[in-house]
Design a protein around this motif. Structure first.
Motif, PDB file in Angstrom:
ATOM      1  N   LEU A  19      17.776 -40.666 -14.219  1.00  0.00           N
ATOM      2  CA  LEU A  19      16.428 -40.117 -14.113  1.00  0.00           C
ATOM      3  C   LEU A  19      16.136 -39.433 -12.789  1.00  0.00           C
ATOM      4  N   ALA A  20      16.823 -39.822 -11.720  1.00  0.00           N
ATOM      5  CA  ALA A  20      16.528 -39.226 -10.416  1.00  0.00           C
ATOM      6  C   ALA A  20      17.146 -37.850 -10.235  1.00  0.00           C
ATOM      7  N   LEU A 211       9.403 -35.433 -26.360  1.00  0.00           N
ATOM      8  CA  LEU A 211       7.964 -35.163 -26.337  1.00  0.00           C
ATOM      9  C   LEU A 211       7.671 -33.808 -25.700  1.00  0.00           C
ATOM     10  N   VAL A 212       8.349 -33.500 -24.606  1.00  0.00           N
ATOM     11  CA  VAL A 212       8.111 -32.220 -23.922  1.00  0.00           C
ATOM     12  C   VAL A 212       8.518 -31.054 -24.812  1.00  0.00           C
ATOM     13  N   VAL A 245       7.589 -40.025 -16.081  1.00  0.00           N
ATOM     14  CA  VAL A 245       8.923 -39.447 -16.244  1.00  0.00           C
ATOM     15  C   VAL A 245       8.843 -38.070 -16.900  1.00  0.00           C
ATOM     16  N   ALA A 246       8.057 -37.968 -17.980  1.00  0.00           N
ATOM     17  CA  ALA A 246       7.951 -36.696 -18.694  1.00  0.00           C
ATOM     18  C   ALA A 246       7.364 -35.608 -17.801  1.00  0.00           C
ATOM     19  N   ARG A 251       8.263 -30.628 -14.940  1.00  0.00           N
ATOM     20  CA  ARG A 251       7.670 -29.921 -13.796  1.00  0.00           C
ATOM     21  C   ARG A 251       6.172 -29.708 -14.007  1.00  0.00           C
ATOM     22  N   VAL A 252       5.543 -30.721 -14.581  1.00  0.00           N
ATOM     23  CA  VAL A 252       4.091 -30.735 -14.726  1.00  0.00           C
ATOM     24  C   VAL A 252       3.492 -31.316 -13.451  1.00  0.00           C
ATOM     25  N   LYS A 253       2.446 -30.700 -12.936  1.00  0.00           N
ATOM     26  CA  LYS A 253       1.791 -31.234 -11.744  1.00  0.00           C
ATOM     27  C   LYS A 253       1.132 -32.572 -12.095  1.00  0.00           C
TER      28      LYS A 253
END
Length: 608
Positions: A19-20, A211-212, A245-246, A251-253
């Motif tokens: 995840l990182a 989901l994204v 996480v999503a 790259r959502v603020k």
């Protein structure tokens, strides 16, 4: 009705990495892109991709310097805040495993989670939480370190890690594989001791990326503005963690808000102005109730109610068109809808910051009428369903085909099966690998590749799931009648004066209800009648108030047969709260504890 329904995947499972990785990859690709919002001294400030990667790396170096290594577990006990996200990604960067703990947990709950998970360290938010951990630390021989966010924990660790080479962190990070454990999240414990759900990096990556991709209209704004969301869900809950996480992966603020109370939340929504929000039905109920109270106080209750009815009919017509059962809103309905756009609907959206056009709701059922209202007011709410064991959403309403009153279809790459007894079973790459240190409990819920949820439901002919109750919550009266309480409780709660409702009736002659009052609704009710403000304990016997609650009960009883209806109710002076041990941290009712706490009141509902 269908017994099983699956949806093909839209993303492939990760082959390498954890995840990182995306934090550092994005910093290399777009270092100046804003990815987080951080509130500093009351002002929201942007955090770029490059800045986030630098902060995560510095914190990860500090964790290594203090002896946290690959595979170690570190508890994080805090409200939702910026530093939690830093710790999550810093721990994932070195192959460690964050273990979330609700900040309101009791000393015994904290002890159990830290002991059962074998945490080597713990991060707390403030002195009260530090004292809670301190009160049980003698019984935690494996706990070596304790850091306090409000006492400069991040700065302390960053300083400690200055002598550590960044390459050491990256060597740890590159050793993380998708099947490695990402986190252990403990269940709420509504029916017993919490169990630790083991979730992998692959579970989260599959869930978030699915989901994204499928809900692209939510996570990737097409209006030229950067998509953004204000996270006010607890990060100790799997729903909040999945949002975190999503958002980072898409790259959502992302902004953090630790307080769910309207007085704190609404100003931050206005300042941050998210493009979408993710919440529980409680949030949407509060927004709607506040708008209705404001309209009534201004003498516009009639127009508001007509606007609500118009929004519901408008959304229903659009829903029918989407499923091929109707032509869509008529010309007259469209004109009526447009009339209320500026008068009502725009103001409802403004309460959420003004830019919100989509929302996701989970955690409990949202009423069909409330979902239709928000849709008609210009905010599409995608209701979904999931568990900690399924890494949050297992089903959700898809874009362009929302069916309000259901929790949608299986998310792509997963399948829903209805067992012979009506239990909902799930299968997919998002399903957990088991409970930590509890093979017996794991065997009880993982059956031949299926997750047995304990929830009851049905699939319609389009593959949409409706949750009808929980197996362990079914009430069976002394007459042998089985009643699922959720739908009745939800309908009673829809009344503006009602805060909570719990049905009772196991082994008793009929179903009855315990009801608590909504504090803001009660104050408004008194104000509109020109009456002095009084506490709930002085109102529980008021005949006019009892008549209002009775109307809510009568409305709820229209959903079921006479034998299943609520025959008696009791208005209580207080609330069911987590502090009293009557709610879980995720606001679920602890039914057994409530019935025990109000044993006298329950007994009085059934005179001999």
């Amino acid at each position: 009705m269908l017994r099983e329904f699956g949806v093909p995947p839209v993303v492939t499972g990760p082959v390498v990495g954890g995840l990182a990785d995306c934090v550092f990859r994005y910093a290399g690709e777009e270092p100046e892109r804003v990815v987080l919002g951080r509130k500093v001294d009351g002002v929201w400030r942007d955090v770029t991709s490059g800045e986030l990667a630098a902060e995560v790396l510095a914190l990860a170096k500090g964790l290594l310097a203090r002896g946290i290594g690959f595979g170690d577990r570190v508890a994080v006990m805090s409200r939702t805040r910026y530093e939690w996200t830093l710790f999550d990604f810093a721990l994932w960067a070195i192959g460690a495993q964050p273990v979330p703990v609700y900040p309101t947990s009791s000393a015994e709950q904290v002890h159990w989670i830290l002991y059962d998970s074998g945490c080597a360290a713990c991060v707390v938010e403030d002195e009260d939480q530090a004292m809670t951990v301190g009160s049980v630390i003698e019984r935690l021989p494996g706990l070596r370190l304790l850091w306090q966010l409000d006492a400069g924990a991040v700065a302390e660790l960053v300083e400690a890690g200055r002598s550590v080479d960044g390459d050491v962190v990256h060597r740890h990070r590159r050793a993380v594989t998708p099947d490695a454990v990402a986190t252990v999240i403990y269940t709420s414990g509504t029916t017993g001791r919490p169990k630790g759900c083991v979730l992998t990096h692959a579970n989260f990556m599959f869930e978030a990326d699915t989901l994204v991709d499928r809900w692209e209209s939510v996570f990737r704004s097409g209006s030229g503005e950067q998509p953004s969301t204000l996270l006010f869900l607890p990060l100790a809950h799997v729903f909040g963690r999945m949002v975190e996480v999503a958002a980072v992966r898409a790259r959502v603020k992302l902004g953090h808000q630790p307080v769910l109370a309207a007085a704190e939340l609404l100003p931050d929504l206005a300042a941050f102005r998210p493009t979408f929000v993710l919440g529980v039905p409680y949030v949407f109920e509060k927004v709607f109730a506040a708008a209705r109270r404001k309209a009534e106080a201004e003498g516009r209750r009639g127009p508001f109610d007509r606007a609500v009815d118009t929004a519901v009919r408008y959304a229903e017509a659009r829903e029918q068109k989407a499923f091929g059962t109707g032509p869509g809103p008529s010309a007259g309905l469209r004109m009526e809808h447009q009339l209320f756009e500026k008068l009502v609907y725009g103001k409802v959206r403004e309460a959420l910051g003004g830019r919100v056009r989509h929302a996701m709701s989970g955690g409990s059922a949202m009423s069909r009428r409330l979902g239709l209202f928000f849709d008609g007011a210009g905010i599409t709410v995608f209701e979904g369903y999931g568990l900690t064991e399924s890494c949050a959403a297992a089903t959700a309403n898809p874009p362009g085909a929302t069916k309000y009153g259901t929790v949608g279809r299986p998310i792509p790459g997963s399948t829903v099966h209805i067992a012979d007894d009506g239990e909902v079973w799930l299968r997919g790459a998002h399903v957990f690998s088991g409970y930590l240190n509890d093979p017996r409990a794991t065997e009880e819920v993982l059956r031949g590749g299926w997750l047995a949820t304990g929830d009851l439901g049905r699939l319609d002919h389009d593959g949409y799931l409706t949750i009808t109750g929980r197996k362990k919550e079914i009430l069976v009266t002394s007459n042998g009648k089985s009643v699922a309480p959720a739908a009745l409780e939800e309908r009673v709660r829809s009344h503006p004066l009602v805060s909570q409702c719990v049905l009772v009736g196991n082994d008793r002659p009929f179903i009855a209800a315990l009801v608590t009052l909504d504090v803001e609704g009660m104050a408004h009710w008194l104000s509109m009648r020109g009456l002095p403000q009084r506490p709930a304990e002085q109102l529980v016997g008021d005949p006019e108030l009892a008549a209002e609650v009775r109307r809510a009960v009568v409305a709820a009883n229209t959903l079921v047969s006479q034998a299943e209806g609520i025959r008696a109710f009791r208005v209580l002076p207080g609330q069911f709260t987590e502090e009293r041990g009557l709610l879980t941290p995720s606001l679920k009712l602890k039914r057994r504890a409530i019935e025990k706490a109000y044993a006298r009141e329950v007994a009085e509902l059934y005179p001999s």
